[in-house]
Design an enzyme around this catalytic site. Sequence first.
Site: not given
Ligand code: IMP
Ligand code: MG
Length: 186
Positions: A55, A109-110, A113, A141, A162-163, A169, A175
């Site tokens: 991402g 990081e992108d 969450d 988020k 969700f984005v 993606d 993307r």
């Molecule tokens: P986390 O481990 O829950 O913080 O999730 C982080 C990873 O999940 C990010 O690096 C993204 O690759 C993916 N992700 C989280 N939220 C989204 C979203 O809204 N859209 C797309 N990918 C997401």
């Molecule tokens: Mg990611």
Amino acid sequence: MNNTSDTSQLVQVYDRAFEPMIPAEEIRLRVIAMAEEISTDYTTKNPLVIAVLNGAFIFAADLLRALDFDPEIAFIKLSSYQKMATTGEIRELIGLDRELEGRDVLIIEDIIDTGHTIAHLHNTLISQKAGSIAIATLLLKTGVYGYDVPLRYVGFEIPNRFVVGYGLDYEGYGRSLPGIFVLHEG
Ligand code: IMP
Ligand code: MG
């Protein structure tokens, strides 16, 4: 922008409709501001920048080219997501092949969450004795992040929805969209 009754701006990504959330120009300006801050903070350092695939590839490309120095760059591929929900289980797909001991590490990081992904990576870097660890994420988020790991550079705080776009993606699609788009409910 978030007017759900205006369907003229919707974009179709795979089998769902998304609506505009952050325009490309706003992202461009924010990324430049983040790069200036990072350039200042690292003037006397030689950081190893780790971009988290997939991402972060577009954010990393833009951010790194806006820095006023040329850092060593590595890539790591992590994944915790299936469809639209985090699984909580991080699969490390491509590991790090660099010596990290004593290095100042900057993670790109992108989106953050729940934070499972970044916390996992942070732990890995600590166990490999990185000298310092800072995180730059384009998106955060609001109200979901559940870890103490500090997030030093945050581009935008967004609602817990969700984005896609600008590297992020949905089922492998979306993307290449230049802005950030949010799932259209309805
Ligand atoms: P986390 O481990 O829950 O913080 O999730 C982080 C990873 O999940 C990010 O690096 C993204 O690759 C993916 N992700 C989280 N939220 C989204 C979203 O809204 N859209 C797309 N990918 C997401
Ligand atoms: Mg990611």
